[in-house]
Write an enzyme that holds these catalytic residues in place. Structure first.
Site, PDB file in Angstrom:
ATOM      1  N   ASN A   7      13.851  26.777  28.812  1.00 46.52           N
ATOM      2  CA  ASN A   7      12.823  27.718  28.330  1.00 46.52           C
ATOM      3  C   ASN A   7      11.589  27.023  27.765  1.00 46.52           C
ATOM      4  OD1 ASN A   7      14.517  29.796  29.018  1.00 46.52           O
ATOM      5  ND2 ASN A   7      15.404  29.969  26.983  1.00 46.52           N
ATOM      6  N   HIS A  53       8.161  28.545  27.865  1.00 49.36           N
ATOM      7  CA  HIS A  53       8.327  29.936  28.279  1.00 49.36           C
ATOM      8  C   HIS A  53       8.150  30.954  27.152  1.00 49.36           C
ATOM      9  CE1 HIS A  53       9.548  28.189  32.023  1.00 49.36           C
ATOM     10  NE2 HIS A  53       9.761  29.375  32.565  1.00 49.36           N
ATOM     11  N   LYS A  91      18.731  21.444  37.236  1.00 45.27           N
ATOM     12  CA  LYS A  91      19.082  22.813  36.858  1.00 45.27           C
ATOM     13  C   LYS A  91      20.584  23.037  37.022  1.00 45.27           C
ATOM     14  CE  LYS A  91      18.076  27.618  36.714  1.00 45.27           C
ATOM     15  NZ  LYS A  91      17.249  28.752  37.065  1.00 45.27           N
ATOM     16  N   GLU A 106      23.836  30.514  28.749  1.00 47.98           N
ATOM     17  CA  GLU A 106      22.764  30.226  27.804  1.00 47.98           C
ATOM     18  C   GLU A 106      23.194  30.342  26.344  1.00 47.98           C
ATOM     19  OE1 GLU A 106      18.973  31.665  29.301  1.00 47.98           O
ATOM     20  OE2 GLU A 106      18.100  31.503  27.300  1.00 47.98           O
ATOM     21  N   ARG A 115      21.402  25.581  27.822  1.00 44.51           N
ATOM     22  CA  ARG A 115      20.551  26.161  28.875  1.00 44.51           C
ATOM     23  C   ARG A 115      19.166  26.541  28.338  1.00 44.51           C
ATOM     24  NH1 ARG A 115      22.437  30.017  33.976  1.00 44.51           N
ATOM     25  NH2 ARG A 115      20.369  30.257  34.861  1.00 44.51           N
ATOM     26  N   LYS A 174      21.386  33.633  37.924  1.00 49.35           N
ATOM     27  CA  LYS A 174      20.808  34.815  37.272  1.00 49.35           C
ATOM     28  C   LYS A 174      20.173  35.690  38.338  1.00 49.35           C
ATOM     29  CE  LYS A 174      19.605  33.083  32.667  1.00 49.35           C
ATOM     30  NZ  LYS A 174      18.482  32.787  31.746  1.00 49.35           N
ATOM     31  N   HIS A 210       5.704  33.821  28.178  1.00 48.17           N
ATOM     32  CA  HIS A 210       6.017  35.251  28.205  1.00 48.17           C
ATOM     33  C   HIS A 210       5.038  36.035  27.347  1.00 48.17           C
ATOM     34  CE1 HIS A 210      10.323  34.083  29.516  1.00 48.17           C
ATOM     35  NE2 HIS A 210       9.560  34.330  30.557  1.00 48.17           N
ATOM     36  N   HIS A 243       3.207  33.167  37.042  1.00 49.21           N
ATOM     37  CA  HIS A 243       4.174  32.674  36.064  1.00 49.21           C
ATOM     38  C   HIS A 243       3.956  31.192  35.750  1.00 49.21           C
ATOM     39  CE1 HIS A 243       7.890  32.216  33.865  1.00 49.21           C
ATOM     40  NE2 HIS A 243       8.296  31.287  34.712  1.00 49.21           N
ATOM     41  N   GLU A 261       6.913  24.443  37.094  1.00 51.26           N
ATOM     42  CA  GLU A 261       8.347  24.325  36.785  1.00 51.26           C
ATOM     43  C   GLU A 261       8.840  22.909  37.095  1.00 51.26           C
ATOM     44  OE1 GLU A 261      10.037  26.683  35.262  1.00 51.26           O
ATOM     45  OE2 GLU A 261       8.944  28.539  35.687  1.00 51.26           O
ATOM     46  N   ARG A 290      31.433  46.033  44.249  1.00 48.19           N
ATOM     47  CA  ARG A 290      31.850  45.205  43.098  1.00 48.19           C
ATOM     48  C   ARG A 290      31.658  43.703  43.357  1.00 48.19           C
ATOM     49  NH1 ARG A 290      35.909  48.981  43.201  1.00 48.19           N
ATOM     50  NH2 ARG A 290      35.616  50.602  41.647  1.00 48.19           N
TER      51      ARG A 290
HETATM   52  N1  NAD Z   1      16.774  34.252  38.649  1.00 48.04           N
HETATM   53  C1  NAD Z   1      16.161  33.290  37.991  1.00 48.04           C
HETATM   54  O1  NAD Z   1      16.788  32.414  37.407  1.00 48.04           O
HETATM   55  C2  NAD Z   1      14.669  33.272  38.002  1.00 48.04           C
HETATM   56  C3  NAD Z   1      13.995  32.150  37.515  1.00 48.04           C
HETATM   57  C4  NAD Z   1      12.613  32.127  37.589  1.00 48.04           C
HETATM   58  C5  NAD Z   1      11.923  33.206  38.142  1.00 48.04           C
HETATM   59  N2  NAD Z   1      12.597  34.295  38.591  1.00 48.04           N
HETATM   60  C6  NAD Z   1      11.900  35.442  39.192  1.00 48.04           C
HETATM   61  O2  NAD Z   1      11.253  35.004  40.365  1.00 48.04           O
HETATM   62  C7  NAD Z   1      10.155  35.875  40.637  1.00 48.04           C
HETATM   63  C8  NAD Z   1       8.963  35.057  41.055  1.00 48.04           C
HETATM   64  O3  NAD Z   1       9.275  34.357  42.226  1.00 48.04           O
HETATM   65  P1  NAD Z   1       8.148  33.711  43.155  1.00 48.04           P
HETATM   66  O4  NAD Z   1       7.180  33.001  42.326  1.00 48.04           O
HETATM   67  O5  NAD Z   1       8.872  32.996  44.220  1.00 48.04           O
HETATM   68  O6  NAD Z   1       7.358  35.002  43.692  1.00 48.04           O
HETATM   69  P2  NAD Z   1       7.524  35.956  44.972  1.00 48.04           P
HETATM   70  O7  NAD Z   1       8.912  36.091  45.375  1.00 48.04           O
HETATM   71  O8  NAD Z   1       6.768  37.182  44.641  1.00 48.04           O
HETATM   72  O9  NAD Z   1       6.732  35.146  46.104  1.00 48.04           O
HETATM   73  C9  NAD Z   1       5.351  34.916  45.951  1.00 48.04           C
HETATM   74  C10 NAD Z   1       4.576  35.369  47.178  1.00 48.04           C
HETATM   75  O10 NAD Z   1       4.730  34.415  48.214  1.00 48.04           O
HETATM   76  C11 NAD Z   1       5.178  35.050  49.414  1.00 48.04           C
HETATM   77  N3  NAD Z   1       5.962  34.037  50.119  1.00 48.04           N
HETATM   78  C12 NAD Z   1       7.183  33.570  49.750  1.00 48.04           C
HETATM   79  N4  NAD Z   1       7.517  32.535  50.527  1.00 48.04           N
HETATM   80  C13 NAD Z   1       6.522  32.343  51.409  1.00 48.04           C
HETATM   81  C14 NAD Z   1       6.281  31.404  52.443  1.00 48.04           C
HETATM   82  N5  NAD Z   1       7.141  30.407  52.673  1.00 48.04           N
HETATM   83  N6  NAD Z   1       5.146  31.518  53.145  1.00 48.04           N
HETATM   84  C15 NAD Z   1       4.242  32.508  52.870  1.00 48.04           C
HETATM   85  N7  NAD Z   1       4.394  33.398  51.884  1.00 48.04           N
HETATM   86  C16 NAD Z   1       5.518  33.305  51.159  1.00 48.04           C
HETATM   87  C17 NAD Z   1       5.888  36.276  48.957  1.00 48.04           C
HETATM   88  O11 NAD Z   1       5.922  37.251  49.957  1.00 48.04           O
HETATM   89  C18 NAD Z   1       5.045  36.692  47.761  1.00 48.04           C
HETATM   90  O12 NAD Z   1       3.909  37.398  48.208  1.00 48.04           O
HETATM   91  C19 NAD Z   1       9.925  36.678  39.373  1.00 48.04           C
HETATM   92  O13 NAD Z   1      10.383  37.994  39.575  1.00 48.04           O
HETATM   93  C20 NAD Z   1      10.794  35.981  38.340  1.00 48.04           C
HETATM   94  O14 NAD Z   1      11.283  36.858  37.347  1.00 48.04           O
HETATM   95  C21 NAD Z   1      13.953  34.332  38.534  1.00 48.04           C
HETATM   96 ZN    ZN Z   2       9.880  29.888  34.607  1.00 53.21          ZN
END
Ligand code: NAD
Ligand code: ZN
Length: 366
Positions: A249, A252, A231, A241, A245, A146, A256, A268, A188, A124
């Site tokens: 977007n 976005h 942020k 949101e 918030r 999130k 999307h 992305h 971003e 939990r």
């Molecule tokens: N929770 C939120 O508020 C929020 C906001 C935006 C995005 N997201 C989510 O985030 C995800 C995308 O995140 P991302 O772009 O970081 O992608 P990711 O986590 O897939 O990382 C991208 C790639 O880089 C590699 N990597 C990460 N750090 C590294 C480093 N320092 N050196 C070498 N390789 C490295 C990873 O293994 C992966 O292959 C999506 O699932 C998206 O939905 C969440």
């Molecule tokens: Zn984004």
């Protein structure tokens, strides 16, 4: 080291600190142990980041006499599913982890979202420290609480709000990040400049890009800290949101639509860059933003190597149709968060989500 306070209002979570400029692994281990107490630590990471940073962090925790395991999942968005969550939860239970445990997410947004969701649900809810290692995770996904996973029906459909207990950032970890991932994260950063901070936009334009982003640690720390602060402010003002918030977007709604149309075969940040340029054109049509707003955003995106037009094979009609199905459509109405100018967002009759006609969106995409 730079400190950013995320002040979540009492009753809807806890406030916490983001530290930018903490070194992996030892500085991070020290900062974790200084502020969080737990009987056991589970460092969650992926197959790329584990060998680079997460294993060393677990070692550093053990060297201080702590009980720490490292759990590594396959790298990539495909991992962000129920199966991965179940496996991590079962593994932790089997290993004897209990309510007095703490998770440490070391990786990009995928690891952060998965580990955050496990932390939100296991027993939990147990604490989670975020140690983001991609630019996107540093400035966006690790801050704001999130968490969640994808389902066969779509992205981020199952999740929870679960604020981390700390966010610890070492920008030097970006040194090993593939260049395309760094560039994608910059979208971003540019977004924060457009929506909330004209000085940041100017700074990216004038100093960061010319100096070569990966080579100026001090500037990069400043920029990451500024994005986190922006942020943090938005999140503190409107965690769920309800209205404000939505400014995050910007770009976005279109992004999307593009991601869905291309079956996520685009990064992305790349989709967000194209989305910002299109939505800035909408802003000129709908909220009286300056005519050159879109061109200014496009020029900066192009300088850092981001795309600004729909890729080959991505038809505007399909993007609009996909955007219209997106979860941000409220009561059948397509909405976008639109800037009035660099650094300020427009408000319409319903707040920051401005109603948009499909025909207008189609026109700017063409
Ligand atoms: N929770 C939120 O508020 C929020 C906001 C935006 C995005 N997201 C989510 O985030 C995800 C995308 O995140 P991302 O772009 O970081 O992608 P990711 O986590 O897939 O990382 C991208 C790639 O880089 C590699 N990597 C990460 N750090 C590294 C480093 N320092 N050196 C070498 N390789 C490295 C990873 O293994 C992966 O292959 C999506 O699932 C998206 O939905 C969440
Ligand atoms: Zn984004």
């Amino acid at each position: 080291m730079q400190r950013v306070e995320v002040a979540i209002p009492a009753g809807s979570g806890h406030s916490y600190e983001i530290l930018v400029g903490v070194e992996l692994p030892h500085g991070v281990a020290d900062q974790i142990l200084e502020r969080v107490s737990a009987a056991r630590w589970a460092v969650i990471s992926d197959s790329n980041v584990g060998p680079l940073y997460a294993d060393a962090l677990a070692d550093a925790l053990r060297a201080q006499g702590e009980v720490a395991e490292c759990i590594t999942v396959p790298a990539g968005e495909e991992t962000k599913n129920r199966d991965t969550v179940a496996k991590i939860q079962d593994q932790l239970i089997d290993l004897g982890y209990g309510r007095d445990s703490c998770l440490v997410a070391v990786g990009g947004g995928v690891v952060g979202d998965v580990a955050g969701f496990v932390a939100a649900t296991l027993f939990r809810g147990i604490p989670c420290v975020q140690v983001p290692t991609t630019l996107l995770a540093m400035v966006d996904s690790s801050v704001g609480g999130k968490t969640g996973i994808d389902t066969p029906a779509g992205k981020n459909l199952v999740g929870a709000f679960h604020q981390p207990v700390r966010v610890l950032i070492d920008v030097l970890a970006l040194g090993s990040l593939p260049a395309a991932e760094l560039t994608s994260g910059l979208a971003e950063v540019i977004k924060y400049g457009v929506i909330l901070d004209a000085d940041l936009f100017k700074k990216i334009d004038e100093s960061l890009v010319d100096a070569g982003i990966a080579h100026c640690k001090a500037d990069l720390e400043g920029v990451v800290a500024r994005c986190c602060a922006l942020k943090a402010d938005v999140t503190a003002a409107d965690e769920r949101e309800a209205n404000y918030r939505q400014v995050l977007n910007f770009g976005h709604t279109v992004a999307h639509g593009i991601e869905t149309t291309l079956g996520y075969r685009i990064r992305h940040g790349e989709a967000v860059a194209i989305g910002m340029v299109a939505e800035a054109r909408l802003a000129h049509r709908l909220v009286n933003a300056p005519e050159d707003l879109s061109a200014r955003i496009a020029a900066l995106c192009e300088r850092v190597g981001l795309p600004t037009r729909l890729p080959e094979g991505c038809r505007p009609e399909d993007v609009v149709a996909a955007a219209a199905k997106d979860k941000k459509v409220r009561a059948g109405q397509l909405r976008c968060a639109l800037p009035a100018d660099i650094g300020t967002m427009a408000q319409g009759p319903d707040g920051y989500g401005i109603a948009v006609d499909s025909a207008d969106l189609l026109a700017v995409l063409r």
